[in-house]
Structure formats: C-alpha cells, structure tokens
Design a protein around this motif. Structure first.
Motif, mmCIF file in Angstrom:
data_model
loop_
_atom_site.group_PDB
_atom_site.id
_atom_site.type_symbol
_atom_site.label_atom_id
_atom_site.label_comp_id
_atom_site.label_asym_id
_atom_site.label_seq_id
_atom_site.Cartn_x
_atom_site.Cartn_y
_atom_site.Cartn_z
ATOM 1 N N GLU A 60 4.320 1.702 8.967
ATOM 2 C CA GLU A 60 4.049 3.065 8.544
ATOM 3 C C GLU A 60 2.556 3.360 8.445
ATOM 4 O O GLU A 60 2.072 4.368 8.962
ATOM 5 C CB GLU A 60 4.712 3.327 7.182
ATOM 6 N N CYS A 61 1.785 2.460 7.778
ATOM 7 C CA CYS A 61 0.361 2.723 7.560
ATOM 8 C C CYS A 61 -0.565 1.723 8.246
ATOM 9 O O CYS A 61 -1.782 1.886 8.248
ATOM 10 C CB CYS A 61 0.064 2.757 6.058
ATOM 11 N N GLY A 62 0.009 0.664 8.835
ATOM 12 C CA GLY A 62 -0.804 -0.302 9.558
ATOM 13 C C GLY A 62 -1.465 -1.350 8.675
ATOM 14 O O GLY A 62 -2.250 -2.159 9.165
ATOM 15 N N HIS A 63 -1.173 -1.339 7.384
ATOM 16 C CA HIS A 63 -1.779 -2.315 6.475
ATOM 17 C C HIS A 63 -1.364 -3.728 6.875
ATOM 18 O O HIS A 63 -0.203 -3.975 7.187
ATOM 19 C CB HIS A 63 -1.352 -2.021 5.039
ATOM 20 N N LYS A 64 -2.328 -4.675 6.841
ATOM 21 C CA LYS A 64 -2.029 -6.047 7.214
ATOM 22 C C LYS A 64 -1.303 -6.742 6.074
ATOM 23 O O LYS A 64 -1.745 -6.730 4.929
ATOM 24 C CB LYS A 64 -3.307 -6.798 7.556
ATOM 25 N N MET A 65 -0.174 -7.334 6.425
ATOM 26 C CA MET A 65 0.626 -8.029 5.428
ATOM 27 C C MET A 65 0.072 -9.440 5.203
ATOM 28 O O MET A 65 -0.379 -10.102 6.145
ATOM 29 C CB MET A 65 2.090 -8.142 5.870
ATOM 30 N N ALA A 66 0.100 -9.894 3.974
ATOM 31 C CA ALA A 66 -0.360 -11.244 3.651
ATOM 32 C C ALA A 66 0.748 -12.228 4.001
ATOM 33 O O ALA A 66 1.828 -12.191 3.423
ATOM 34 C CB ALA A 66 -0.708 -11.336 2.172
ATOM 35 N N GLN A 67 0.472 -13.094 4.969
ATOM 36 C CA GLN A 67 1.416 -14.122 5.376
ATOM 37 C C GLN A 67 0.985 -15.446 4.753
ATOM 38 O O GLN A 67 0.012 -16.065 5.182
ATOM 39 C CB GLN A 67 1.459 -14.242 6.905
ATOM 40 N N GLN A 68 1.682 -15.869 3.701
ATOM 41 C CA GLN A 68 1.304 -17.097 3.024
ATOM 42 C C GLN A 68 1.485 -18.296 3.939
ATOM 43 O O GLN A 68 2.326 -18.306 4.828
ATOM 44 C CB GLN A 68 2.135 -17.273 1.749
ATOM 45 N N VAL A 69 0.658 -19.319 3.693
ATOM 46 C CA VAL A 69 0.719 -20.564 4.450
ATOM 47 C C VAL A 69 1.003 -21.693 3.483
ATOM 48 O O VAL A 69 0.778 -21.577 2.274
ATOM 49 C CB VAL A 69 -0.598 -20.815 5.210
ATOM 50 N N ALA A 70 1.481 -22.812 4.009
ATOM 51 C CA ALA A 70 1.809 -23.962 3.172
ATOM 52 C C ALA A 70 0.676 -24.980 3.212
ATOM 53 O O ALA A 70 0.063 -25.219 4.252
ATOM 54 C CB ALA A 70 3.107 -24.596 3.663
ATOM 55 N N CYS A 71 0.395 -25.557 2.047
ATOM 56 C CA CYS A 71 -0.591 -26.643 1.971
ATOM 57 C C CYS A 71 -0.110 -27.808 2.800
ATOM 58 O O CYS A 71 1.056 -28.206 2.733
ATOM 59 C CB CYS A 71 -0.779 -27.055 0.505
ATOM 60 N N GLY A 72 -1.014 -28.376 3.607
ATOM 61 C CA GLY A 72 -0.637 -29.485 4.472
ATOM 62 C C GLY A 72 -0.238 -30.736 3.722
ATOM 63 O O GLY A 72 0.449 -31.597 4.271
ATOM 64 N N ALA A 73 -0.643 -30.831 2.445
ATOM 65 C CA ALA A 73 -0.355 -32.043 1.681
ATOM 66 C C ALA A 73 0.865 -31.873 0.774
ATOM 67 O O ALA A 73 1.775 -32.709 0.772
ATOM 68 C CB ALA A 73 -1.568 -32.441 0.840
ATOM 69 N N CYS A 74 0.896 -30.787 -0.033
ATOM 70 C CA CYS A 74 1.976 -30.641 -1.022
ATOM 71 C C CYS A 74 2.897 -29.475 -0.767
ATOM 72 O O CYS A 74 3.825 -29.226 -1.541
ATOM 73 C CB CYS A 74 1.384 -30.527 -2.424
ATOM 74 N N GLN A 75 2.654 -28.696 0.286
ATOM 75 C CA GLN A 75 3.501 -27.566 0.693
ATOM 76 C C GLN A 75 3.472 -26.386 -0.277
ATOM 77 O O GLN A 75 4.325 -25.499 -0.211
ATOM 78 C CB GLN A 75 4.954 -28.025 0.889
ATOM 79 N N GLN A 104 0.812 -1.213 0.000
ATOM 80 C CA GLN A 104 0.000 0.000 0.000
ATOM 81 C C GLN A 104 0.852 1.272 0.000
ATOM 82 O O GLN A 104 0.617 2.191 -0.784
ATOM 83 C CB GLN A 104 -0.929 -0.016 1.214
ATOM 84 N N CYS A 105 1.888 1.327 0.886
ATOM 85 C CA CYS A 105 2.706 2.547 0.980
ATOM 86 C C CYS A 105 4.169 2.308 0.622
ATOM 87 O O CYS A 105 4.971 3.243 0.664
ATOM 88 C CB CYS A 105 2.598 3.159 2.380
ATOM 89 N N ARG A 106 4.548 1.087 0.297
ATOM 90 C CA ARG A 106 5.894 0.704 -0.137
ATOM 91 C C ARG A 106 6.951 0.853 0.942
ATOM 92 O O ARG A 106 8.148 0.950 0.671
ATOM 93 C CB ARG A 106 6.321 1.520 -1.368
ATOM 94 N N THR A 107 6.538 0.855 2.198
ATOM 95 C CA THR A 107 7.499 0.908 3.302
ATOM 96 C C THR A 107 8.061 -0.483 3.566
ATOM 97 O O THR A 107 7.337 -1.479 3.478
ATOM 98 C CB THR A 107 6.818 1.437 4.580
ATOM 99 N N GLU A 108 9.323 -0.572 3.912
ATOM 100 C CA GLU A 108 9.922 -1.863 4.259
ATOM 101 C C GLU A 108 9.312 -2.354 5.572
ATOM 102 O O GLU A 108 9.262 -1.619 6.555
ATOM 103 C CB GLU A 108 11.435 -1.735 4.397
ATOM 104 N N THR A 109 8.882 -3.610 5.583
ATOM 105 C CA THR A 109 8.215 -4.159 6.773
ATOM 106 C C THR A 109 9.100 -5.118 7.549
ATOM 107 O O THR A 109 8.799 -5.435 8.710
ATOM 108 C CB THR A 109 6.951 -4.910 6.355
ATOM 109 N N HIS A 110 10.166 -5.611 6.932
ATOM 110 C CA HIS A 110 11.065 -6.576 7.569
ATOM 111 C C HIS A 110 10.317 -7.815 8.065
ATOM 112 O O HIS A 110 10.682 -8.407 9.084
ATOM 113 C CB HIS A 110 11.829 -5.933 8.725
ATOM 114 N N GLY A 111 9.255 -8.178 7.346
ATOM 115 C CA GLY A 111 8.526 -9.396 7.699
ATOM 116 C C GLY A 111 7.482 -9.224 8.778
ATOM 117 O O GLY A 111 6.913 -10.216 9.249
#
Length: 216
Positions: free
Chosen positions: A183-198, A170-177
């Motif tokens: 900076e703006c409080g936007h929620k970062m998308a934290q990908q998850v792994a499939c339980g079967a094929c990862q 949204q604002c291109r600020t570095e989040t460091h994970g």
C-alpha cells in the motif's frame, strides 16, 4: 378414490375454479429426478361463463350483478364433481408416463426406471453408471492424495524460521509477509537468526543480543 390415492403425493393441482381462465390442469412429477409432466388444460365452462359475466357487470355498472351471482353459484356447485372427474382422467393419463417402483413404491419417469427388474434406479442403480461413478470418485481421491503429497514437498522447501511482519507498522495494511508494504511501500523488517544461538535479530544487528556472537 383408490385410483386417486396412488398419485396423491406426486402431483400439483393447477386448476382454477372461477374466472375467464377457469379449468382443470394437473402436473405430475418423477419422485426420483423431479422431471414434470403436465396434462392438457381442460376448460371449466361454467366457471368461465361466470367470469365473463362478472367482467361485463363491472363494465356496465353492476347491471348484470344478479346474473353473475346465479352463474357463480352454479359454477361453485358443479366444481367439485367436475374436478374429481378431470383428476381421475388425469391420473389415468399420467400412468402412461410414470412407473411405480416395486421396492420403494415411488412413481418415477421412464429414464429412472429399470423395466426388466421393476425397480427405480434409486433402489437398483444402473451397473454401468455405478462403475463410472466409482471410477470418477477413485480418480478424485487419488488426485487429492497426490496433490497433498506435492503440497507437503513444497511446504518442506519453504523457509519457516524467518519471522515476518504481516502488518505494515506505518499504514496497517496486511503485507502477507512481503518485503515491502503493497500500500505505502514501507520496507518491512525481516528478522534474521543468530548464526550461533538462533536468536531472532533485527536486520543490521552486528552482535547477537543473546550470546554476543558477531554477525556476518
């Protein structure tokens, strides 16, 4: 001349040939630790007299100009011989403060010289200093190795399969994970792994886009 050449590489000439501060002064330094020893200032009277007359000439509109020129010539004529005499005396005095190493032939001060062996501590390091130095180096080496092992152990516990957004979309600020943008409080998308094929999936995905496995 041979006496002067002995100290030709470890001194600075601070002398002035003319002016009210005309005089001789020399600074010798230790060629190991660079500590300095300076001779007492010795005034050059002819140069000082010329300097005072020049100052007087400037105050009285040049009326003393001819006298100033004469004195200046006298001062210049006697400068070199007077400087050589002062330097010879300075070298003799300097020898009381410096020692010549029998190996590297450098001139060093008293604290840098092993009088029993006639060598500077660069050529013949002090044993107690060398022991302490080696002990400190070994301690640093061992601590670095222990810290490396501790870092490996901590790194093995870190999650490395989960993908993270390092820049806020949204604002291109570095989040460091971080989970939210600092900076703006936007929620970062934290990908998850499939339980079967990862396969990496977006949060909230109900079925794996690669194998169709239902996600819990």
């Amino acid at each position: 001349m041979s006496t002067e050449m002995q100290f030709s590489s470890n001194y600075a000439d601070l002398s002035n040939s003319s002016g009210v501060d005309a005089g001789f002064q020399f600074e010798f330094y230790c060629q190991r630790c660079n500590d300095r020893w300076r001779t007492r200032f010795e005034p050059y009277r002819s140069g000082q007299a010329s300097g005072w007359v020049q100052k007087g000439a400037s105050l009285f509109g040049g009326l003393l100009g001819s006298a100033s020129s004469v004195l200046n010539g006298v001062a210049e004529a006697g400068w070199h011989s007077a400087r050589d005499e002062a330097f010879t005396k300075a070298v003799a005095d300097g020898k009381a403060h410096f020692n010549r190493c029998g190996d590297c032939h450098r001139y060093v001060c008293g604290p840098c010289f092993d009088g029993a062996n006639g060598l500077c501590f660069h050529c013949a390091p002090n044993v107690n200093v060398a022991i302490t130095q080696a002990r400190a180096q070994g301690e640093v080496y061992a601590a670095r190795e222990a810290a490396t092992e501790e870092g490996r152990a901590r790194g093995a516990q870190r999650p490395v399969t989960q993908a993270m957004q390092l820049v806020c979309p949204q604002c291109r600020t570095e989040t460091h994970g971080a989970k939210f943008c600092p900076e703006c409080g936007h929620k970062m998308a934290q990908q998850v792994a499939c339980g079967a094929c990862q396969t990496r999936l977006e949060p909230g995905t109900r079925f794996c886009t690669e194998c169709g496995q239902r996600q819990t």
